[in-house]
Design an enzyme around this catalytic site. Structure first.
Site, PDB file in Angstrom:
ATOM      1  N   PRO A  91       0.823  -1.215   0.000  1.00  0.00           N
ATOM      2  CA  PRO A  91       0.000   0.000   0.000  1.00  0.00           C
ATOM      3  C   PRO A  91       0.852   1.257   0.000  1.00  0.00           C
ATOM      4  CG  PRO A  91       0.088  -0.929   2.202  1.00  0.00           C
ATOM      5  CD  PRO A  91       0.838  -1.879   1.309  1.00  0.00           C
ATOM      6  N   ARG A 102      -0.698   4.756  -1.757  1.00  0.00           N
ATOM      7  CA  ARG A 102      -1.773   5.756  -1.768  1.00  0.00           C
ATOM      8  C   ARG A 102      -2.680   5.592  -0.547  1.00  0.00           C
ATOM      9  NH1 ARG A 102      -4.179   7.623  -6.572  1.00  0.00           N
ATOM     10  NH2 ARG A 102      -3.330   5.760  -7.593  1.00  0.00           N
ATOM     11  N   ARG A 140      -2.017  15.121 -11.799  1.00  0.00           N
ATOM     12  CA  ARG A 140      -2.937  13.990 -11.933  1.00  0.00           C
ATOM     13  C   ARG A 140      -4.221  14.327 -12.693  1.00  0.00           C
ATOM     14  NH1 ARG A 140      -5.303  11.822  -8.214  1.00  0.00           N
ATOM     15  NH2 ARG A 140      -5.306   9.686  -9.003  1.00  0.00           N
ATOM     16  N   TYR A 155      -4.586  11.943 -15.660  1.00  0.00           N
ATOM     17  CA  TYR A 155      -5.548  10.853 -15.480  1.00  0.00           C
ATOM     18  C   TYR A 155      -7.006  11.306 -15.476  1.00  0.00           C
ATOM     19  CZ  TYR A 155      -1.425   8.617 -13.251  1.00  0.00           C
ATOM     20  OH  TYR A 155      -0.184   8.112 -12.960  1.00  0.00           O
ATOM     21  N   CYS A 157       1.428  27.724 -18.455  1.00  0.00           N
ATOM     22  CA  CYS A 157       1.060  28.150 -19.802  1.00  0.00           C
ATOM     23  C   CYS A 157       0.552  26.949 -20.607  1.00  0.00           C
ATOM     24  CB  CYS A 157       2.267  28.792 -20.491  1.00  0.00           C
ATOM     25  SG  CYS A 157       1.835  29.678 -21.999  1.00  0.00           S
ATOM     26  N   GLU A 158      -0.557  26.372 -20.136  1.00  0.00           N
ATOM     27  CA  GLU A 158      -1.196  25.221 -20.754  1.00  0.00           C
ATOM     28  C   GLU A 158      -2.697  25.328 -20.528  1.00  0.00           C
ATOM     29  OE1 GLU A 158       0.033  22.692 -22.500  1.00  0.00           O
ATOM     30  OE2 GLU A 158       2.174  23.124 -22.239  1.00  0.00           O
ATOM     31  N   TYR A 164       1.079  10.881  -4.977  1.00  0.00           N
ATOM     32  CA  TYR A 164       1.410  11.176  -6.379  1.00  0.00           C
ATOM     33  C   TYR A 164       1.233  12.647  -6.742  1.00  0.00           C
ATOM     34  CZ  TYR A 164       1.225   6.144  -6.453  1.00  0.00           C
ATOM     35  OH  TYR A 164       1.438   4.819  -6.153  1.00  0.00           O
TER      36      TYR A 164
END
Length: 430
Positions: free
Chosen positions: A290, A292, A329, A333, A360-361, A389
């Site tokens: 484990p 997360r 994330r 994801y 800048c995205e 993460y």
């Protein structure tokens, strides 16, 4: 509060984590800021000990890729868990705090010669063999050094965990492990059993991440037991360990359920009893990994609100002083999060906004279409369940410094990672 453990609201509407006010943390350490609740981490580890180690005699290795610092290594060392590492950098971090090397499992689908040599020199407890090249490299290192090492073999069990495609790992088409649909895994077993330097201890499998169903772990154990039975029949060799990996899901948003570790471990161990008995096999030691589940809900990220852009009839953007550099994330994801206005929780006048970052995205979106009290420049936003993460995957895109990390515990706070400076960003430039 909000279904998140360790979070409370002060009388004047300020978010508190383990008894520490978030406005105090922001004033002391700045933003963006990762904050971890050590009390929650310790409670999770206690639950693992009670429901897997003590109850069943299992082994638990913290999956360090979720979140690793020297402080976290010391904590895991103190609590007596093993450590799962996947790189030379993670291994080096563990070594730097004298983590017991015999309690380290070294994973990875493309371990370099240098990393494997480091693992041998340090004396790690298990190397998880992922491919045939790795057998050759590791054997070459060991024979030159006249050493041997305990290994587990990673297989792909052909089980499709119901999660995002990018975090599935158990299906046949995977970069990880030896496939089961042909005889690759059995060939790997034969190679290792014939090696004078490699000692086969166990079989490893991992299905995926952020999984909320427990029945697939039963399927995983069934695959492992059947494979181990084949090994016994073909090679007259009985495996001592199985490693079921991790992937246990946590609570991110209201649509999720908070799952106890026993929800997963009870199913795993019941399946071990049934399946290994069916094949007349010795009951193995069961490893879980484990990561997360231990740290995910224990972390939050604090931001300052900057510019606010209201496109009438379309969308209202609330920009914060972080974004995809400290939490990739959502972009990677399509991960979902909950956020709260940490400095005005008593305000009930809500509106729908999209929280975006400063990179800048166009894809630098943290949370799309969330209802929050009306926000103004300078307000504090807390994004919840960011313990796993986020820090680990942080970057310097746009040459933005990585945030500081603070650990809190029952009203006390301690800085465990300093905030990067602009000088830190250019220090390796020539």
């Amino acid at each position: 509060m909000f279904g998140y453990r360790g979070l409370t609201i002060s009388d004047d509407g300020i978010l508190e984590i383990s008894g520490v006010r978030c406005d105090y943390l922001v004033e002391k350490y700045g933003t963006p800021l990762y904050v971890f609740n050590e009390e929650e981490i310790l409670n999770r580890i206690k639950e693992i000990k009670e429901n897997h180690i003590v109850k069943y005699g299992g082994v638990a290795a913290y999956a360090s890729k979720a979140f690793l610092t020297k402080y976290m290594c010391r904590l895991i060392k103190r609590e007596g868990l093993w450590l799962d590492v996947v790189s030379g950098g993670e291994l080096y971090t563990a070594k730097s705090v004298d983590f017991p090397m015999e309690n380290i499992i070294f994973h990875g689908n493309n371990k370099t010669y240098e990393e494997l040599e480091m693992a041998v020199d340090f004396g790690v407890g298990r190397v998880v063999i992922d491919n045939f090249d790795e057998i050759d490299i590791l054997e070459d290192i060991l024979l030159k050094k006249k050493r041997s090492i305990d290994v587990q073999i990673r297989i792909t069990p052909g089980i499709d965990g119901h999660t995002h495609d990018f975090i599935k790992t158990g299906q046949v088409d995977s970069k990880f492990g030896f496939p089961m649909h042909d005889e690759s895994a059995l060939h790997a077993v034969k190679r290792i059993l014939n090696s004078p330097a490699l000692k086969l201890k166990g079989i490893h499998a991992h299905i995926g991440s952020q999984l909320h169903q427990n029945n697939i772990y039963k399927l995983e154990v069934e695959v492992l037991a059947k494979f181990i039975s084949s090994i016994k029949n073909l090679f007259d060799y009985e495996i001592e360990e199985i490693n079921c990996g991790g992937g246990f899901g946590i609570y991110y948003t209201e649509g999720d359920k908070r799952l106890s570790i026993s929800y997963f471990t009870d199913v795993i161990h019941k399946a071990v009893e049934e399946c290994f008995s069916r094949y007349n096999l010795r009951k193995p030691t069961v490893f879980i990994e484990p990561g997360r589940w231990i740290v995910g809900e224990a972390g939050i990220t604090l931001y300052r609100v900057g510019s606010i852009k209201d496109i009438r009839g379309i969308r209202k953007y609330v920009s914060v002083d972080g974004g995809m550099t400290d939490n990739i994330r959502t972009a990677l994801y399509s991960a979902k999060y909950t956020a709260v206005p940490a400095n005005k929780l008593n305000n009930k006048d809500e509106e729908q906004v999209t929280i975006c970052g400063k990179c800048c995205e166009s894809g630098d979106i943290l949370i799309k279409d969330i209802k929050l009290p009306k926000l103004e420049r300078g307000d504090i936003i807390a994004v919840l369940s960011t313990g796993a993460y986020n820090f680990s995957m942080a970057s310097n895109y746009n040459r933005i410094p990585r945030p500081a990390v603070v650990m809190v515990n029952r009203g006390q706070d301690v800085l465990i990672v300093k905030r990067e400076t602009y000088e830190d960003i250019i220090k390796n430039d020539l």
